[in-house]
Design an enzyme around this catalytic site. Structure first.
Site, PDB file in Angstrom:
ATOM      1  N   LYS A   1     -19.449 -84.537  32.710  1.00  0.00           N
ATOM      2  CA  LYS A   1     -20.575 -83.665  33.018  1.00  0.00           C
ATOM      3  C   LYS A   1     -20.226 -82.236  33.432  1.00  0.00           C
ATOM      4  O   LYS A   1     -21.094 -81.515  33.918  1.00  0.00           O
ATOM      5  CB  LYS A   1     -21.424 -84.303  34.128  1.00  0.00           C
ATOM      6  CG  LYS A   1     -20.717 -84.438  35.472  1.00  0.00           C
ATOM      7  CD  LYS A   1     -21.612 -85.119  36.500  1.00  0.00           C
ATOM      8  CE  LYS A   1     -20.978 -85.182  37.876  1.00  0.00           C
ATOM      9  NZ  LYS A   1     -20.826 -83.872  38.521  1.00  0.00           N
TER      10      LYS A   1
ATOM     11  N   TYR B   1     -21.366 -79.781  26.501  1.00  0.00           N
ATOM     12  CA  TYR B   1     -21.952 -80.810  27.368  1.00  0.00           C
ATOM     13  C   TYR B   1     -23.448 -80.927  27.111  1.00  0.00           C
ATOM     14  O   TYR B   1     -23.975 -82.031  26.883  1.00  0.00           O
ATOM     15  CB  TYR B   1     -21.699 -80.480  28.845  1.00  0.00           C
ATOM     16  CG  TYR B   1     -22.585 -81.283  29.769  1.00  0.00           C
ATOM     17  CD1 TYR B   1     -22.393 -82.652  29.915  1.00  0.00           C
ATOM     18  CD2 TYR B   1     -23.641 -80.687  30.464  1.00  0.00           C
ATOM     19  CE1 TYR B   1     -23.218 -83.407  30.740  1.00  0.00           C
ATOM     20  CE2 TYR B   1     -24.465 -81.431  31.289  1.00  0.00           C
ATOM     21  CZ  TYR B   1     -24.257 -82.788  31.420  1.00  0.00           C
ATOM     22  OH  TYR B   1     -25.086 -83.521  32.216  1.00  0.00           O
TER      23      TYR B   1
ATOM     24  N   LEU C   1     -14.362 -95.760  36.157  1.00  0.00           N
ATOM     25  CA  LEU C   1     -13.808 -95.168  37.380  1.00  0.00           C
ATOM     26  C   LEU C   1     -13.087 -93.853  37.121  1.00  0.00           C
ATOM     27  O   LEU C   1     -12.209 -93.444  37.889  1.00  0.00           O
ATOM     28  CB  LEU C   1     -12.887 -96.166  38.108  1.00  0.00           C
ATOM     29  CG  LEU C   1     -13.540 -97.514  38.453  1.00  0.00           C
ATOM     30  CD1 LEU C   1     -12.536 -98.429  39.145  1.00  0.00           C
ATOM     31  CD2 LEU C   1     -14.777 -97.323  39.325  1.00  0.00           C
TER      32      LEU C   1
ATOM     33  N   ARG D   1     -20.383 -65.259  35.081  1.00  0.00           N
ATOM     34  CA  ARG D   1     -19.620 -66.251  34.333  1.00  0.00           C
ATOM     35  C   ARG D   1     -20.356 -66.553  33.029  1.00  0.00           C
ATOM     36  O   ARG D   1     -21.571 -66.737  33.016  1.00  0.00           O
ATOM     37  CB  ARG D   1     -19.472 -67.527  35.176  1.00  0.00           C
ATOM     38  CG  ARG D   1     -18.636 -68.594  34.545  1.00  0.00           C
ATOM     39  CD  ARG D   1     -18.392 -69.720  35.522  1.00  0.00           C
ATOM     40  NE  ARG D   1     -19.645 -70.173  36.124  1.00  0.00           N
ATOM     41  CZ  ARG D   1     -19.712 -71.111  37.047  1.00  0.00           C
ATOM     42  NH1 ARG D   1     -18.606 -71.670  37.490  1.00  0.00           N
ATOM     43  NH2 ARG D   1     -20.865 -71.474  37.551  1.00  0.00           N
TER      44      ARG D   1
ATOM     45  N   TYR E   1     -32.388 -84.352  34.313  1.00  0.00           N
ATOM     46  CA  TYR E   1     -32.104 -84.025  35.708  1.00  0.00           C
ATOM     47  C   TYR E   1     -32.008 -82.518  35.888  1.00  0.00           C
ATOM     48  O   TYR E   1     -31.428 -81.822  35.064  1.00  0.00           O
ATOM     49  CB  TYR E   1     -30.732 -84.545  36.153  1.00  0.00           C
ATOM     50  CG  TYR E   1     -30.444 -85.999  36.056  1.00  0.00           C
ATOM     51  CD1 TYR E   1     -31.365 -86.928  35.601  1.00  0.00           C
ATOM     52  CD2 TYR E   1     -29.196 -86.461  36.448  1.00  0.00           C
ATOM     53  CE1 TYR E   1     -31.038 -88.269  35.539  1.00  0.00           C
ATOM     54  CE2 TYR E   1     -28.863 -87.788  36.392  1.00  0.00           C
ATOM     55  CZ  TYR E   1     -29.786 -88.694  35.926  1.00  0.00           C
ATOM     56  OH  TYR E   1     -29.445 -90.012  35.864  1.00  0.00           O
TER      57      TYR E   1
ATOM     58  N   SER F   1     -30.275 -84.097  30.953  1.00  0.00           N
ATOM     59  CA  SER F   1     -29.966 -82.962  31.824  1.00  0.00           C
ATOM     60  C   SER F   1     -30.818 -81.752  31.474  1.00  0.00           C
ATOM     61  O   SER F   1     -31.207 -81.568  30.312  1.00  0.00           O
ATOM     62  CB  SER F   1     -28.486 -82.601  31.653  1.00  0.00           C
ATOM     63  OG  SER F   1     -28.206 -81.326  32.187  1.00  0.00           O
ATOM     64  N   ALA F   2     -31.060 -80.917  32.452  1.00  0.00           N
ATOM     65  CA  ALA F   2     -31.775 -79.656  32.212  1.00  0.00           C
ATOM     66  C   ALA F   2     -30.981 -78.717  31.313  1.00  0.00           C
ATOM     67  O   ALA F   2     -31.546 -77.763  30.766  1.00  0.00           O
ATOM     68  CB  ALA F   2     -32.063 -78.967  33.549  1.00  0.00           C
TER      69      ALA F   2
ATOM     70  N   LEU G   1     -21.822 -76.569  43.520  1.00  0.00           N
ATOM     71  CA  LEU G   1     -21.855 -75.727  44.710  1.00  0.00           C
ATOM     72  C   LEU G   1     -21.959 -76.503  46.020  1.00  0.00           C
ATOM     73  O   LEU G   1     -21.188 -76.268  46.949  1.00  0.00           O
ATOM     74  CB  LEU G   1     -23.014 -74.732  44.582  1.00  0.00           C
ATOM     75  CG  LEU G   1     -23.240 -73.786  45.757  1.00  0.00           C
ATOM     76  CD1 LEU G   1     -21.986 -72.988  46.073  1.00  0.00           C
ATOM     77  CD2 LEU G   1     -24.408 -72.845  45.465  1.00  0.00           C
TER      78      LEU G   1
ATOM     79  N   GLY H   1     -20.548 -94.256  40.337  1.00  0.00           N
ATOM     80  CA  GLY H   1     -20.569 -92.821  40.566  1.00  0.00           C
ATOM     81  C   GLY H   1     -21.633 -92.381  41.558  1.00  0.00           C
ATOM     82  O   GLY H   1     -22.364 -93.197  42.135  1.00  0.00           O
TER      83      GLY H   1
ATOM     84  N   LYS I   1     -26.011 -84.087  25.276  1.00  0.00           N
ATOM     85  CA  LYS I   1     -27.254 -84.656  25.799  1.00  0.00           C
ATOM     86  C   LYS I   1     -28.371 -84.539  24.754  1.00  0.00           C
ATOM     87  O   LYS I   1     -29.161 -85.476  24.565  1.00  0.00           O
ATOM     88  CB  LYS I   1     -27.656 -83.961  27.106  1.00  0.00           C
ATOM     89  CG  LYS I   1     -26.686 -84.213  28.252  1.00  0.00           C
ATOM     90  CD  LYS I   1     -26.652 -85.685  28.640  1.00  0.00           C
ATOM     91  CE  LYS I   1     -25.752 -85.966  29.816  1.00  0.00           C
ATOM     92  NZ  LYS I   1     -25.715 -87.391  30.179  1.00  0.00           N
TER      93      LYS I   1
END
Length: 397
Positions: free
Chosen positions: A109, A173, A41, A329, A202, A149-150, A225, A17, A177
């Site tokens: 993710k 999600y 994959l 959102r 991250y 993750s943050a 983005l 990835g 984590k």
């Protein structure tokens, strides 16, 4: 002259990835590790690892040793972490103690998707982590660097965000984590003499290797983005305007703020974390208990807004992005900016590459690889390719 230490085998899940391929590249630059990649994959292309090997081979000196040449070759396995027998078969090839450590990156993710199919996310992210740890335990492989993750922070009470912030994820999600971090911490607490683990939270990785040989190649519509803007500029996304979700947040220009760091700086953080799991490491000396477990933020500590990202990509690509503001959102957090001081102090982590460099490297990758790693069969010309265009402010791993 003494012979060099033998290569340490390190298994990277999700190795094909975006993050995984850059982590493997970084490990290979040291010529200290023999990398094993596991990937199903789902959101990756096997060609990425061929290119990582190529970069490593090209960097070898003329007098490279046999061991140096061996370090450029990746042991690659296509298997699914939710299928224990497939994972166990990989470990059996190397035997007990044959794999020195694991960097566990593989996960679904997409924050929005996780709210629609939570059971799939819990199975793939939490169950797979649990199975992997059980098999590692069975084969005396007791070191893990975990890709967190943050999003574990949810809507944080303090910006920039320190690691001491309470964990209160908003999405399934993010909760996967938090759960996986909890499992790791409990395991390290239960067997402090055997297990060592670091969770890396991250913020927003971006950019690509400057060669343009490896980069981000999401399947389907980009959910984040920067790759979305790159697809717009190269013509793979045809919508005339970018949709920006809300411009009334308490931020300088009203749009969501995120902390972006270059993917190669993020990858170097994994190398530093892996080295910190070695027996001689002092990273765990100040732990409050016997458990050899810690979590670190990996970010720059500098927030940038959606509109600032759009402007930076306009400068990098020469493409005049048009955008329109639509409603907020659900689940978007106004500001996710890291406090990276702990990782700087204890791991020696830095993220010096700026947003201009990230956008330049991303555009270099995208222009050299307009279809990513593979052109779809019967593909239309890029500018006839049409998908929805959205500005995503979600943190990602």
């Amino acid at each position: 002259m003494p012979s060099p230490e033998p290569l340490k085998r390190v298994l990277v899940t999700g190795g094909a990835g975006y993050i995984g391929s850059h982590v493997i590249y970084t490990l290979q630059t040291t010529r200290r590790y023999k990398v094993i990649s596991i990937d199903n994959l789902h959101n990756a292309h096997p060609k990425s690892l061929d290119r990582v090997e190529q970069i490593a081979r090209d960097a070898l000196p003329a007098d490279a040793s046999e061991q140096d040449r061996d370090s450029t070759k990746i042991d690659t396995y296509t298997c699914d972490l939710t299928k224990r027998d497939e994972v166990r078969a990989v470990f059996e090839k190397y035997g007990k103690g044959g794999i020195w450590g694991v960097i566990h990156i593989a996960a679904y993710k997409a924050v929005g998707e996780s709210t629609q199919i939570p059971l799939t996310y819990y199975e793939n992210n939490v169950s797979a982590t649990l199975y992997l740890l059980q098999i590692m335990n069975e084969f005396d492989c007791t070191r893990m660097v975990y890709s967190s993750s943050a999003t574990v922070y949810g809507t944080p009470p303090v910006i920039p965000i320190p690691e001491s912030t309470r964990l209160k994820a908003d999405s399934p999600y993010g909760k996967t984590k938090v759960m996986s971090e909890t499992i790791l911490e409990d395991l390290c607490s239960a067997e402090p003499q055997r297990w060592r683990a670091l969770s890396l939270r991250y913020f927003n990785p971006a950019g690509a290797h400057p060669s343009g040989l490896i980069g981000e190649d999401p399947r389907g519509r980009p959910g984040n983005l920067l790759p979305l803007l790159a697809h717009m500029a190269v013509g793979r996304v045809q919508d005339s305007k970018l949709r920006v979700f809300g411009n009334d947040y308490p931020t300088p220009d009203g749009t969501c703020v995120r902390d972006y760091l270059h993917v190669l700086d993020l990858a170097k953080g994994h190398l530093l974390a892996l080295d910190a799991l070695a027996p001689a490491s002092t990273v765990f000396d100040n732990c409050p208990t016997d458990a050899r477990y810690k979590a670190y933020n990996l970010g720059r500590g500098q927030g940038v807004s959606v509109l600032q990202i759009v402007d930076a990509m306009r400068k990098a690509t020469g493409y005049n992005f048009e955008w329109e503001v639509v409603g907020r959102r659900r689940g978007d957090v106004p500001d996710l900016t890291a406090d990276p001081l702990l990782a700087q102090k204890e791991l020696g982590f830095t993220a010096p590459q700026d947003l201009e460099t990230m956008c330049r490297d991303l555009w270099n990758w995208q222009t050299k690889n307009p279809w990513g790693y593979g052109e779809p069969s019967g593909a239309l010309a890029p500018r006839e390719y049409n998908v929805k265009t959205e500005a995503n402010g979600a943190a990602k791993s």
